[in-house]
Each structure stands twice: as structure tokens, then as C-alpha cells.
Write a protein that holds these residues in place. Structure first.
Motif, PDB file in Angstrom:
ATOM      1  N   ILE A 141      10.913 -43.153  13.639  1.00 53.66           N
ATOM      2  CA  ILE A 141       9.935 -42.662  12.745  1.00 53.66           C
ATOM      3  C   ILE A 141       8.665 -42.262  13.431  1.00 53.66           C
ATOM      4  CG2 ILE A 141      11.346 -43.587  10.830  1.00 53.66           C
ATOM      5  CD1 ILE A 141       9.064 -45.867  10.590  1.00 53.66           C
ATOM      6  N   SER A 142       7.850 -41.332  12.476  1.00 54.22           N
ATOM      7  CA  SER A 142       6.644 -41.302  13.172  1.00 54.22           C
ATOM      8  C   SER A 142       5.548 -42.319  13.048  1.00 54.22           C
ATOM      9  CB  SER A 142       6.198 -39.766  12.492  1.00 54.22           C
ATOM     10  OG  SER A 142       5.774 -39.981  11.210  1.00 54.22           O
ATOM     11  N   GLY A 143       4.342 -41.860  13.798  1.00 52.39           N
ATOM     12  CA  GLY A 143       3.384 -42.893  13.754  1.00 52.39           C
ATOM     13  C   GLY A 143       2.884 -43.263  12.005  1.00 52.39           C
ATOM     14  N   GLY A 144       2.805 -41.900  11.400  1.00 53.71           N
ATOM     15  CA  GLY A 144       2.400 -42.005   9.902  1.00 53.71           C
ATOM     16  C   GLY A 144       3.368 -42.942   9.124  1.00 53.71           C
ATOM     17  N   GLN A 145       4.545 -42.520   9.362  1.00 55.43           N
ATOM     18  CA  GLN A 145       5.671 -43.197   8.481  1.00 55.43           C
ATOM     19  C   GLN A 145       5.666 -44.682   8.895  1.00 55.43           C
ATOM     20  OE1 GLN A 145       8.760 -40.891   9.784  1.00 55.43           O
ATOM     21  NE2 GLN A 145       8.847 -39.544   8.131  1.00 55.43           N
ATOM     22  N   ARG A 146       5.367 -45.120  10.085  1.00 54.28           N
ATOM     23  CA  ARG A 146       5.263 -46.246  10.596  1.00 54.28           C
ATOM     24  C   ARG A 146       4.298 -47.184   9.936  1.00 54.28           C
ATOM     25  NH1 ARG A 146       5.661 -45.714  15.761  1.00 54.28           N
ATOM     26  NH2 ARG A 146       8.052 -45.539  15.459  1.00 54.28           N
ATOM     27  N   GLN A 147       3.058 -46.590   9.717  1.00 52.44           N
ATOM     28  CA  GLN A 147       1.928 -47.022   8.884  1.00 52.44           C
ATOM     29  C   GLN A 147       2.182 -47.432   7.559  1.00 52.44           C
ATOM     30  OE1 GLN A 147       0.179 -48.885  11.362  1.00 52.44           O
ATOM     31  NE2 GLN A 147      -1.379 -48.554  10.035  1.00 52.44           N
ATOM     32  N   LEU A 148       3.038 -46.309   6.974  1.00 54.43           N
ATOM     33  CA  LEU A 148       3.461 -46.630   5.445  1.00 54.43           C
ATOM     34  C   LEU A 148       4.461 -47.398   5.565  1.00 54.43           C
ATOM     35  CD1 LEU A 148       3.500 -42.672   4.493  1.00 54.43           C
ATOM     36  CD2 LEU A 148       1.788 -44.386   3.632  1.00 54.43           C
ATOM     37  N   MET A 149       5.244 -47.826   6.529  1.00 51.03           N
ATOM     38  CA  MET A 149       6.310 -48.878   6.445  1.00 51.03           C
ATOM     39  C   MET A 149       5.728 -50.170   6.468  1.00 51.03           C
ATOM     40  SD  MET A 149       8.996 -49.832   9.485  1.00 51.03           S
ATOM     41  CE  MET A 149       7.609 -50.587  10.480  1.00 51.03           C
ATOM     42  N   LEU A 150       4.617 -50.498   7.014  1.00 51.42           N
ATOM     43  CA  LEU A 150       3.784 -51.752   7.199  1.00 51.42           C
ATOM     44  C   LEU A 150       3.063 -51.584   6.039  1.00 51.42           C
ATOM     45  CD1 LEU A 150       2.543 -51.361  10.593  1.00 51.42           C
ATOM     46  CD2 LEU A 150       4.371 -52.692   9.862  1.00 51.42           C
ATOM     47  N   ILE A 151       2.537 -50.897   5.169  1.00 49.86           N
ATOM     48  CA  ILE A 151       2.017 -50.924   3.906  1.00 49.86           C
ATOM     49  C   ILE A 151       2.745 -51.499   3.073  1.00 49.86           C
ATOM     50  CG2 ILE A 151       0.882 -49.873   1.960  1.00 49.86           C
ATOM     51  CD1 ILE A 151      -0.767 -48.214   4.227  1.00 49.86           C
ATOM     52  N   ALA A 152       4.287 -50.689   2.915  1.00 52.28           N
ATOM     53  CA  ALA A 152       5.194 -51.132   1.961  1.00 52.28           C
ATOM     54  C   ALA A 152       5.775 -52.544   2.235  1.00 52.28           C
ATOM     55  CB  ALA A 152       6.322 -50.052   2.394  1.00 52.28           C
ATOM     56  N   ARG A 153       5.584 -53.096   3.606  1.00 54.55           N
ATOM     57  CA  ARG A 153       5.871 -54.166   3.774  1.00 54.55           C
ATOM     58  C   ARG A 153       4.973 -55.255   2.904  1.00 54.55           C
ATOM     59  NH1 ARG A 153       6.231 -56.829   9.618  1.00 54.55           N
ATOM     60  NH2 ARG A 153       3.970 -56.447   9.467  1.00 54.55           N
ATOM     61  N   ALA A 154       3.663 -54.980   2.840  1.00 58.17           N
ATOM     62  CA  ALA A 154       2.670 -55.627   2.451  1.00 58.17           C
ATOM     63  C   ALA A 154       2.837 -55.483   0.879  1.00 58.17           C
ATOM     64  CB  ALA A 154       1.267 -55.243   2.800  1.00 58.17           C
ATOM     65  N   LEU A 155       3.097 -54.551   0.089  1.00 53.89           N
ATOM     66  CA  LEU A 155       3.487 -54.420  -1.158  1.00 53.89           C
ATOM     67  C   LEU A 155       4.558 -55.346  -1.745  1.00 53.89           C
ATOM     68  CD1 LEU A 155       2.979 -50.382  -1.863  1.00 53.89           C
ATOM     69  CD2 LEU A 155       1.270 -52.450  -2.257  1.00 53.89           C
ATOM     70  N   THR A 156       5.832 -55.237  -0.779  1.00 47.87           N
ATOM     71  CA  THR A 156       6.715 -56.196  -1.051  1.00 47.87           C
ATOM     72  C   THR A 156       6.410 -57.561  -1.035  1.00 47.87           C
ATOM     73  OG1 THR A 156       8.314 -54.570  -0.075  1.00 47.87           O
ATOM     74  CG2 THR A 156       9.137 -56.580  -0.370  1.00 47.87           C
ATOM     75  N   GLN A 157       5.412 -58.027  -0.499  1.00 46.39           N
ATOM     76  CA  GLN A 157       4.975 -59.346  -0.512  1.00 46.39           C
ATOM     77  C   GLN A 157       4.352 -59.652  -1.879  1.00 46.39           C
ATOM     78  OE1 GLN A 157       2.832 -59.942   3.421  1.00 46.39           O
ATOM     79  NE2 GLN A 157       1.846 -61.522   2.779  1.00 46.39           N
ATOM     80  N   ASP A 158       4.077 -58.883  -2.721  1.00 47.85           N
ATOM     81  CA  ASP A 158       3.372 -58.943  -4.183  1.00 47.85           C
ATOM     82  C   ASP A 158       2.485 -59.957  -4.190  1.00 47.85           C
ATOM     83  OD1 ASP A 158       3.726 -58.606  -6.671  1.00 47.85           O
ATOM     84  OD2 ASP A 158       4.888 -60.263  -7.003  1.00 47.85           O
ATOM     85  N   THR A 159       1.295 -59.193  -3.371  1.00 47.55           N
ATOM     86  CA  THR A 159      -0.149 -60.157  -3.652  1.00 47.55           C
ATOM     87  C   THR A 159      -1.042 -58.935  -4.117  1.00 47.55           C
ATOM     88  OG1 THR A 159      -1.088 -59.037  -1.410  1.00 47.55           O
ATOM     89  CG2 THR A 159       0.584 -61.029  -1.400  1.00 47.55           C
ATOM     90  N   GLU A 160      -2.127 -59.792  -4.842  1.00 42.69           N
ATOM     91  CA  GLU A 160      -3.420 -58.688  -5.194  1.00 42.69           C
ATOM     92  C   GLU A 160      -4.240 -58.113  -4.399  1.00 42.69           C
ATOM     93  OE1 GLU A 160      -4.510 -61.275  -8.387  1.00 42.69           O
ATOM     94  OE2 GLU A 160      -3.327 -60.405  -9.759  1.00 42.69           O
ATOM     95  N   LEU A 161      -4.094 -59.176  -3.078  1.00 41.63           N
ATOM     96  CA  LEU A 161      -5.095 -58.633  -1.937  1.00 41.63           C
ATOM     97  C   LEU A 161      -4.305 -58.240  -0.591  1.00 41.63           C
ATOM     98  CD1 LEU A 161      -7.248 -61.911  -2.082  1.00 41.63           C
ATOM     99  CD2 LEU A 161      -8.299 -59.935  -2.357  1.00 41.63           C
ATOM    100  N   ILE A 162      -4.743 -57.228  -0.328  1.00 45.75           N
ATOM    101  CA  ILE A 162      -4.357 -56.716   1.063  1.00 45.75           C
ATOM    102  C   ILE A 162      -5.511 -56.410   2.183  1.00 45.75           C
ATOM    103  CG2 ILE A 162      -2.818 -54.700   2.226  1.00 45.75           C
ATOM    104  CD1 ILE A 162      -1.377 -54.350  -0.671  1.00 45.75           C
ATOM    105  N   ILE A 163      -5.013 -56.891   3.291  1.00 44.94           N
ATOM    106  CA  ILE A 163      -6.090 -56.758   4.427  1.00 44.94           C
ATOM    107  C   ILE A 163      -5.426 -55.380   5.246  1.00 44.94           C
ATOM    108  CG2 ILE A 163      -6.811 -57.446   6.492  1.00 44.94           C
ATOM    109  CD1 ILE A 163      -7.748 -59.953   5.368  1.00 44.94           C
ATOM    110  N   MET A 164      -6.178 -54.584   5.656  1.00 46.08           N
ATOM    111  CA  MET A 164      -5.631 -53.586   6.400  1.00 46.08           C
ATOM    112  C   MET A 164      -6.571 -53.502   7.822  1.00 46.08           C
ATOM    113  SD  MET A 164      -4.421 -50.429   4.140  1.00 46.08           S
ATOM    114  CE  MET A 164      -3.619 -50.657   2.596  1.00 46.08           C
ATOM    115  N   ASP A 165      -5.838 -53.560   9.105  1.00 43.20           N
ATOM    116  CA  ASP A 165      -6.751 -53.395  10.200  1.00 43.20           C
ATOM    117  C   ASP A 165      -6.657 -52.134  10.877  1.00 43.20           C
ATOM    118  OD1 ASP A 165      -7.943 -53.997  12.632  1.00 43.20           O
ATOM    119  OD2 ASP A 165      -6.577 -55.458  13.498  1.00 43.20           O
ATOM    120  N   GLU A 166      -7.711 -51.105  10.657  1.00 44.14           N
ATOM    121  CA  GLU A 166      -7.635 -50.039  11.385  1.00 44.14           C
ATOM    122  C   GLU A 166      -6.320 -48.963  11.051  1.00 44.14           C
ATOM    123  OE1 GLU A 166      -9.358 -49.399  15.053  1.00 44.14           O
ATOM    124  OE2 GLU A 166     -10.374 -51.209  15.029  1.00 44.14           O
ATOM    125  N   PRO A 167      -5.795 -48.985   9.797  1.00 44.90           N
ATOM    126  CA  PRO A 167      -4.720 -48.331   9.412  1.00 44.90           C
ATOM    127  C   PRO A 167      -4.717 -46.913  10.134  1.00 44.90           C
ATOM    128  CG  PRO A 167      -6.035 -48.405   7.278  1.00 44.90           C
ATOM    129  CD  PRO A 167      -6.855 -49.372   8.568  1.00 44.90           C
TER     130      PRO A 167
END
Length: 264
Positions: A141-167
Motif C-alpha cells: 500500500i502507499s505511504g498515505g494509506q499506511r499512515q491511515l492504517m496506523l490511525i485506524a489501529r489507534a481508533l480501534t484501540q478505542d481511546t479518547e486521546l491519540i498521540i501522533m508523531d509527525e504523521p
């Protein structure tokens, strides 16, 4: 101070040597805070400290009203998710399998993800518009899709706080703008986001507040308009910089004297 994440007079660093100190920060409700500063001033260390990987040298960090020092790693992971710059795991895994890993902290030690966990992963993929790549390998998958994949993983974690390191690091222009749109949408959903970036324009576009770490300078925390000024950027980077507003109302940083060289 109350909030989902509270830093009270926090000092960060290693072996008793502070990289930054006197950090006061509150994240609550629907908000995006951008973390900025030159390389080497402690942005990654601050993230590691907030995630409980590195202890603070001084001060308290509260997550959901509890001192982080009293929480186990899995308890921290149930309250705050982390989106790294790049996926560090096995790239042969499918996207859906990587995204469902976000449920790990909510499963028992020997439990495998079940139907509800995969349903949460699918919802996250659909919310980001990438459900169609769920069965692909992460290395296809592309770099942009990979970043969205990582954000999806964070959303699946089901938290109210998300930290993103230079997304947006290493993304092309189109993917950068698309990812900024997604970050704005996440904040609108009621999440509290802490996002590191080297781009002042990104902070202008998505942030309510900023945290600025600088070498030998006090930590600056506050609303974007009050903190992210041309004067502070000049002090931070040693360049003759100005902030201009485009006809479309977008604020951009320009270099006033193209012959200027960085201060040493």
C-alpha cells in the motif's frame, strides 16, 4: 487542573538531565494540540514520557484523573493511543490484521481477537475511507494509506486521546492535505489529539493550541494565535521569518530575506 491528559510542571529527559522542564498542559474534549520545535529538543522524549515509557524527571502526568505512575502499561494503552511515523512490525501482515492489533490492550493475555474486535477494526477502516485495502499486505500500500492504517489501529484501540508523531512525514502533497483533513475530522468526533509537526502551516490548519520546545528557551504553551508568532519562529529557528495570509485565508510562513543563513 482537569482534563483527559494533564501535565503539571513536568520535566523530561534522561539520567537526571532535563531536555525541557516546566511543562504545563491540559488536553480535554474535542481538540488538537500541535507539538513543535527543532530536532533534538525533546519532542520524542515528551511522547515517550506521556506514554509511560520514560518516567518524568519532575512533576505529574495525569491520564483520565489518574497519575500515570500508578498505571500499568495496558491501562495506559486503554486510555491513550500512539500513531508512530512508520509501521515497525511485519509488513507481510494484512492491513486488517494490523488494525485489529489496536485491540490488544483490551484482550486477555492469551485471548485472540474475536468478532467484535474485527468489527471495530472494520469500522475504523471505513471511517477513514480505506476499507477497500483491508486484505492487502502492509508492504503493498502507499505511504498515505499506511499512515491511515496506523490511525485506524489507534481508533480501534478505542481511546479518547491519540498521540501522533509527525504523521505527515514523507508524504506527498496530496496525501499531506488528505491526512490533515482526517485529523480535523477526528477532533470533530470528540477526540483529544497531540500531534508533533515541523510545519507551522499544519499547526495553523489543524491546531487549537501549540506546545513549543526550544533550546535554552522556556516551554511555550497556549492558543495558536497567541503562541505561534513570527517573532517566536524567528527565535526558534534562527531565520528571518514572517507569517503571511494568502487570498484564500491560509496562513503560511515565508522567509523575509532569502540570503539569510541559519544562526549558529
Amino acid at each position: 487542573m482537569t482534563g483527559r491528559l494533564v501535565l503539571d510542571d513536568v520535566a523530561i529527559g534522561y539520567d537526571g538531565q532535563p531536555l525541557a522542564e516546566g511543562i504545563d498542559l491540559v488536553l480535554s474534549g474535542s481538540s488538537t494540540t500541535c507539538l513543535m520545535g527543532p530536532n533534538g529538543v525533546g519532542k520524542t522524549t515528551l511522547f515517550k514520557t506521556v506514554l509511560g515509557i520514560v518516567p518524568p524527571l519532575r512533576g505529574r502526568i495525569m491520564i483520565g484523573g489518574d497519575d500515570i505512575a500508578t498505571l500499568r502499561p495496558e491501562q495506559i494503552a486503554r486510555r491513550i493511543a500512539h500513531v508512530p511515523q512508520a509501521y515497525q512490525g511485519d509488513p507481510s501482515h494484512s492491513v486488517i490484521d494490523i488494525v485489529v492489533m489496536g485491540r490488544t490492550a483490551r484482550l486477555g493475555i492469551f485471548a485472540a481477537p474475536g468478532r467484535d474486535d474485527y468489527a471495530a477494526a472494520w469500522r475504523a477502516l471505513e471511517s477513514l475511507g480505506i476499507a477497500d485495502i483491508a486484505d492487502r499486505s502492509a508492504d503493498r500500500i502507499s505511504g498515505g494509506q499506511r499512515q491511515l492504517m496506523l490511525i485506524a489501529r489507534a481508533l480501534t484501540q478505542d481511546t479518547e486521546l491519540i498521540i501522533m508523531d509527525e504523521p505527515t512525514a514523507s508524504l506527498d502533497l496530496g496525501n499531506r492535505f488528505g491526512l490533515l483533513d482526517q485529523i480535523r475530522a477526528l477532533s470533530a468526533r470528540g477526540l483529544s489529539l497531540l500531534v508533533s509537526t515541523h510545519e507551522p502551516e499544519h499547526a495553523f490548519a489543524i491546531a487549537d493550541h501549540v506546545v513549543i520546545l526550544g533550546r535554552g528557551q522556556p516551554v511555550a504553551v497556549g492558543p495558536v494565535d497567541g503562541i505561534l508568532t513570527a517573532e517566536r519562529l524567528r527565535e526558534l529557528y534562527g531565520l528571518d521569518l514572517a507569517i503571511e495570509t494568502t487570498p484564500m485565508g491560509r496562513r503560511v510562513v515565508t522567509r523575509s530575506d532569502l540570503s539569510a543563513t541559519p544562526a549558529r
